[in-house]
Design a protein around this motif. Sequence first.
Motif, PDB file in Angstrom:
ATOM      1  N   VAL A  53       1.437  -0.639   0.458  1.00 34.72           N
ATOM      2  CA  VAL A  53      -0.491   0.413   0.085  1.00 34.72           C
ATOM      3  C   VAL A  53       0.635   1.159  -0.107  1.00 34.72           C
ATOM      4  O   VAL A  53       1.844   1.209   0.425  1.00 34.72           O
ATOM      5  N   GLN A  54       0.920   2.137  -1.247  1.00 38.78           N
ATOM      6  CA  GLN A  54       1.420   3.429  -1.040  1.00 38.78           C
ATOM      7  C   GLN A  54       0.768   4.645  -1.625  1.00 38.78           C
ATOM      8  O   GLN A  54      -0.538   4.450  -2.141  1.00 38.78           O
ATOM      9  N   ASP A  55       1.286   5.803  -1.628  1.00 38.91           N
ATOM     10  CA  ASP A  55       0.763   6.685  -2.801  1.00 38.91           C
ATOM     11  C   ASP A  55       0.873   6.398  -4.031  1.00 38.91           C
ATOM     12  O   ASP A  55       1.664   5.276  -4.506  1.00 38.91           O
ATOM     13  N   GLU A  56       0.058   7.462  -4.765  1.00 41.19           N
ATOM     14  CA  GLU A  56      -0.181   7.334  -6.467  1.00 41.19           C
ATOM     15  C   GLU A  56       1.150   7.777  -6.814  1.00 41.19           C
ATOM     16  O   GLU A  56       1.411   8.663  -5.699  1.00 41.19           O
ATOM     17  N   GLY A  57       1.443   7.192  -7.734  1.00 33.95           N
ATOM     18  CA  GLY A  57       2.269   7.852  -8.065  1.00 33.95           C
ATOM     19  C   GLY A  57       4.390   7.288  -7.770  1.00 33.95           C
ATOM     20  O   GLY A  57       4.765   7.843  -8.408  1.00 33.95           O
ATOM     21  N   VAL A  58       3.816   6.614  -7.484  1.00 38.41           N
ATOM     22  CA  VAL A  58       5.231   6.223  -6.388  1.00 38.41           C
ATOM     23  C   VAL A  58       5.599   4.637  -6.655  1.00 38.41           C
ATOM     24  O   VAL A  58       4.235   3.987  -7.294  1.00 38.41           O
ATOM     25  N   GLY A  88      -8.208   4.754  -3.631  1.00 38.81           N
ATOM     26  CA  GLY A  88      -9.103   6.497  -3.234  1.00 38.81           C
ATOM     27  C   GLY A  88      -8.144   7.228  -2.159  1.00 38.81           C
ATOM     28  O   GLY A  88      -6.875   6.773  -1.467  1.00 38.81           O
ATOM     29  N   ASN A  89      -8.447   8.839  -2.264  1.00 40.50           N
ATOM     30  CA  ASN A  89      -7.780   9.397  -1.298  1.00 40.50           C
ATOM     31  C   ASN A  89      -6.088   9.571  -1.815  1.00 40.50           C
ATOM     32  O   ASN A  89      -5.224   9.453  -1.154  1.00 40.50           O
ATOM     33  N   ASN A  90      -5.388   9.124  -3.039  1.00 38.66           N
ATOM     34  CA  ASN A  90      -5.064   9.301  -3.767  1.00 38.66           C
ATOM     35  C   ASN A  90      -3.525   7.966  -3.425  1.00 38.66           C
ATOM     36  O   ASN A  90      -2.678   8.149  -2.740  1.00 38.66           O
ATOM     37  N   ARG A  91      -4.368   7.395  -2.608  1.00 40.81           N
ATOM     38  CA  ARG A  91      -3.670   5.541  -2.196  1.00 40.81           C
ATOM     39  C   ARG A  91      -4.074   4.426  -3.190  1.00 40.81           C
ATOM     40  O   ARG A  91      -5.335   4.539  -3.667  1.00 40.81           O
ATOM     41  N   ARG A  92      -2.914   4.035  -3.422  1.00 38.06           N
ATOM     42  CA  ARG A  92      -3.490   2.206  -3.867  1.00 38.06           C
ATOM     43  C   ARG A  92      -2.544   1.242  -3.639  1.00 38.06           C
ATOM     44  O   ARG A  92      -2.014   1.385  -2.764  1.00 38.06           O
ATOM     45  N   GLN A  93      -3.499   0.219  -3.666  1.00 36.54           N
ATOM     46  CA  GLN A  93      -3.004  -1.588  -3.023  1.00 36.54           C
ATOM     47  C   GLN A  93      -2.312  -2.246  -4.334  1.00 36.54           C
ATOM     48  O   GLN A  93      -3.015  -2.555  -5.516  1.00 36.54           O
ATOM     49  N   ILE A  94      -1.007  -2.749  -4.587  1.00 31.53           N
ATOM     50  CA  ILE A  94      -0.104  -3.623  -5.044  1.00 31.53           C
ATOM     51  C   ILE A  94      -1.103  -5.111  -4.922  1.00 31.53           C
ATOM     52  O   ILE A  94       0.259  -4.519  -3.553  1.00 31.53           O
ATOM     53  N   ASN A  95      -0.607  -5.723  -5.223  1.00 30.11           N
ATOM     54  CA  ASN A  95      -1.005  -7.234  -5.054  1.00 30.11           C
ATOM     55  C   ASN A  95      -0.262  -8.000  -5.828  1.00 30.11           C
ATOM     56  O   ASN A  95      -0.500  -8.105  -7.353  1.00 30.11           O
ATOM     57  N   ARG A  96       1.068  -8.710  -5.407  1.00 29.90           N
ATOM     58  CA  ARG A  96       1.584  -9.507  -5.944  1.00 29.90           C
ATOM     59  C   ARG A  96       1.934 -10.752  -5.378  1.00 29.90           C
ATOM     60  O   ARG A  96       1.688 -10.952  -4.022  1.00 29.90           O
ATOM     61  N   ASP A  97       1.440 -12.087  -6.065  1.00 29.71           N
ATOM     62  CA  ASP A  97       1.907 -13.738  -5.713  1.00 29.71           C
ATOM     63  C   ASP A  97       3.275 -13.402  -6.661  1.00 29.71           C
ATOM     64  O   ASP A  97       3.807 -13.975  -7.941  1.00 29.71           O
ATOM     65  N   ILE A  98       3.891 -15.209  -6.081  1.00 24.27           N
ATOM     66  CA  ILE A  98       5.055 -15.354  -6.181  1.00 24.27           C
ATOM     67  C   ILE A  98       4.968 -16.799  -5.389  1.00 24.27           C
ATOM     68  O   ILE A  98       4.832 -16.935  -4.382  1.00 24.27           O
TER      69      ILE A  98
END
Length: 330
Positions: A53-58, A88-98
């Motif tokens: 979970v991080q800010d948009e644009g990072v 929302g609120n300029n935040r996004r979540q990236i789900n990654r499976d290894i």
Amino acid sequence: MKRFNNIFAAILLAALLAGVSLPVGAAGITLRAKLDSATLLMGNTTALHLELVQDEGVNGAFSVDRTDTLNSFVEIAARITPDTVSLGNNRRQINRDIIIQSFDSGVYVLPPILYFTGRDTIESNPLTLKVIPVKVDSLKDIHDFKPVHEIPFRLFDLIPSWITDYWWIYLLMMILVAAGAYAYLRWFRKGENPFKHKEVILPPYDEAMKRLQELKAQNLWQNGQEKEYYTSLTDILRNYIDRRFGINAVEMTSTQIIDTLRKNEETRAVNEQLKEILSIADFVKFANMRPLADDNETSFQRAVRFVEDTKPVEVIEPDEDDNQEEEVKP
């Protein structure tokens, strides 16, 4: 105090064995890691889930993208395309499976997964994976090799393998050649084509009546096409006379047709009907005359009557038995 430290250590070890993820964050970024299963059968695979979970644009990169192993005993079998979700609120979540895999049994502490953003390095929580060995009890019963016996000679062994392996292809080719030879001798050699549709030729009377009914259904003169109507009507009659009486009426003028049919006993009685039809047709075709509706209908009826009156009459010959019975009667 010592007892409290032991309890805390036991709780932490149990959490690691169960694959519980503990978030680690920096600069507003959190990275969690968890396993599908904390136990794995040797040689099988399981999924390591990463939740960032991080800010948009990072933008950043995972450490697992630069190596094929997590440690000396756990390998990376595959990497699944990450899935990004907007929070929302300029935040996004990236789900990654290894997808990970191990071929050595034991309990392994997996190092934290790193996420590099350029200025910060984010660490995930460490995990523990237990790899269970495969049971090999079924391999205890080992038997000696069966003795080799001499194979008896067979005449079939003399045939090359390129024939015995593809015998069905040769059989199919022989069937096709036989079918082609039969078709050639049966049809094509005699000049016949079984695939060509044979046109059914109607008798002169049937053909003329069929074409007259088709002409009537076109409603030509009703739509102001008198010239086309009389052209088709005379063509039907000319073709009928040609086939019925053997007179080349197609190449004759109207006068020549009338003079020729006047000399024929079968058409002498109905020659006047044909004469009226041809006369009106010549006026329409060559003088651009427009006849009345009654004239058009009368011409059609005269054409039908001409064909009906000249229809061939079947002659029924008496049987020989009937003649003999008539001769016996006194």
